[in-house]
Design a protein around this motif. Structure first.
Motif, PDB file in Angstrom:
ATOM      1  N   ILE A  31     152.266 -36.112  41.158  1.00 17.33           N
ATOM      2  CA  ILE A  31     153.159 -35.014  41.556  1.00 17.33           C
ATOM      3  C   ILE A  31     152.344 -33.886  42.185  1.00 17.33           C
ATOM      4  N   LYS A  32     151.192 -33.597  41.597  1.00 19.40           N
ATOM      5  CA  LYS A  32     150.335 -32.536  42.154  1.00 19.40           C
ATOM      6  C   LYS A  32     149.914 -32.891  43.586  1.00 19.40           C
ATOM      7  N   GLU A  57     163.198 -33.277  39.673  1.00 23.58           N
ATOM      8  CA  GLU A  57     163.910 -34.283  38.883  1.00 23.58           C
ATOM      9  C   GLU A  57     162.906 -35.227  38.208  1.00 23.58           C
ATOM     10  N   ALA A  58     161.884 -35.608  38.992  1.00 25.12           N
ATOM     11  CA  ALA A  58     160.840 -36.495  38.455  1.00 25.12           C
ATOM     12  C   ALA A  58     160.122 -35.828  37.277  1.00 25.12           C
ATOM     13  N   LEU A  59     159.852 -34.535  37.416  1.00 20.85           N
ATOM     14  CA  LEU A  59     159.176 -33.797  36.336  1.00 20.85           C
ATOM     15  C   LEU A  59     160.024 -33.773  35.066  1.00 20.85           C
ATOM     16  N   GLN A  60     161.330 -33.566  35.246  1.00 18.65           N
ATOM     17  CA  GLN A  60     162.222 -33.521  34.073  1.00 18.65           C
ATOM     18  C   GLN A  60     162.291 -34.902  33.408  1.00 18.65           C
ATOM     19  N   ASP A  82     158.574 -42.373  38.817  1.00 20.12           N
ATOM     20  CA  ASP A  82     157.607 -42.913  39.765  1.00 20.12           C
ATOM     21  C   ASP A  82     158.274 -43.228  41.109  1.00 20.12           C
ATOM     22  N   SER A  83     159.472 -43.831  41.032  1.00 24.46           N
ATOM     23  CA  SER A  83     160.135 -44.182  42.299  1.00 24.46           C
ATOM     24  C   SER A  83     160.567 -42.911  43.054  1.00 24.46           C
ATOM     25  N   LEU A  84     160.946 -41.871  42.314  1.00 28.77           N
ATOM     26  CA  LEU A  84     161.304 -40.602  42.973  1.00 28.77           C
ATOM     27  C   LEU A  84     160.090 -39.997  43.687  1.00 28.77           C
ATOM     28  N   ILE A  85     158.946 -40.044  42.990  1.00 31.29           N
ATOM     29  CA  ILE A  85     157.715 -39.474  43.584  1.00 31.29           C
ATOM     30  C   ILE A  85     157.346 -40.244  44.857  1.00 31.29           C
TER      31      ILE A  85
END
Lengths: 148, 160
Positions: A31-32, A57-60, A82-85
């Motif tokens: 994410i970073k 959303e991925a973080l949540q 993972d798929s969102l990222i």
């Protein structure tokens, strides 16, 4: 030799179990990295609002996964995150391209409207009085001058 | 007839007004005063009704509000720390206290987030300060940096 092989197997097992159980730090670092790419994309003029929402959303999802004790639920949540990222990461070149296109259009529109305004100003300055007086004369064409 | 001097003055006023209007149009997207928002709402998702007494390990239901008006995308981290009367915290110094929870959010410019949170305190504390600190990700240092935004709730954590 057998002892060495056992050690290698043990460490491989340890490494695999650690990377499978602690998928979250890996996802957080992903994410970073994606965030840094989004910062660059925004500097190029891209609209990153939708991408930011997806990363959020991925973080949540990661947060939820970290707090759940159900292993299957955890892996499902982490998979979704993972798929969102990945989705966001893949969309970055398109965001940059769109941003650059929009920035170019904005510049063209701005400077052409400025040029148009200047042109209209000059036309008014040079031909405005002539046009005004011709209208003034036209509107008073039927006037008759009478001596008092 | 319009005097030549009068027309020159009118033209000058029109030119100045035009330049001002155009500059406003050019800089309309610029953020003059960038800032981030951090807020904590009570259990009813409103400002107020904050709990003052909680039991050990009893979930303290609150809502965390984060808003981005920095003019750019931001990656926020909010640390929830348990401090006391003597804990030092200000705009420049973050609290040197036990971290009891962490929340993260990525927000684009003008986006905000209201997140339901459950805080657990695992020991009895009298006159505790539940401190919320906002940190932001800095690409240059490749880490989070305290941005000076913080708030607190006074609590008494009693036995189960």
């Amino acid at each position: 030799m057998r002892v060495h092989f056992g050690f290698v197997l043990f460490f491989m097992f340890l490494f695999l179990s650690v990377s499978l159980c602690n998928g979250q730090p890996d996802l957080r670092s992903k994410i970073k990295n994606v965030y840094v790419l989004l910062v660059k994309a925004e500097k190029e003029g891209g609209n990153v609002t939708a991408a930011a929402s997806k990363l959020n959303e991925a973080l949540q999802l990661i947060d939820k996964a970290e707090k759940t004790r159900n292993e299957s639920e955890k892996s499902k949540l982490l998979g979704e995150a993972d798929s969102l990222i990945k989705e966001v990461e893949l969309s970055i070149p398109e965001i940059i391209e769109k941003g650059q296109r929009e920035r170019k259009m904005y510049l063209i529109t701005t400077f052409s409207s400025l040029a148009l305004l200047l042109f209209i100003g000059f036309i008014f300055y040079f031909y405005g009085p002539k046009f005004f007086w011709s209208l003034w004369l036209k509107s008073r064409r039927k006037w008759k001058i009478r001596r008092n | 007839m319009i005097d030549e001097e009068v027309s020159a003055v009118v033209l000058a006023i029109i030119v100045v007004a035009g330049v001002f209007a155009f500059s406003q149009f050019l800089f309309s997207k610029r953020v003059v005063e960038p800032f981030s928002e951090l807020g904590v709402l009570g259990p009813k998702k409103k400002i107020g009704d904050y709990p003052k007494i909680v039991h050990v390990n009893e979930p303290l239901k609150l809502y965390l509000y984060i808003g981005n008006h920095e003019g750019k995308i931001m990656y926020y981290r909010v640390y929830v720390k348990l401090g006391n009367k003597s804990t030092v915290i200000n705009e420049n110094v973050s609290a040197n206290a036990e971290v009891i929870d962490v929340f993260e959010a990525v927000l684009a410019h003008n986006q905000n987030l209201t997140l339901p949170i459950n805080i657990l305190v695992n020991r009895k504390v009298r006159d505790a300060r539940l401190i919320f600190e906002m940190w932001v990700y800095n690409e240059e240092i490749k880490g989070f940096k305290y941005n000076g935004r913080w708030l607190q709730l006074w609590l008494n954590v009693t036995g189960e």
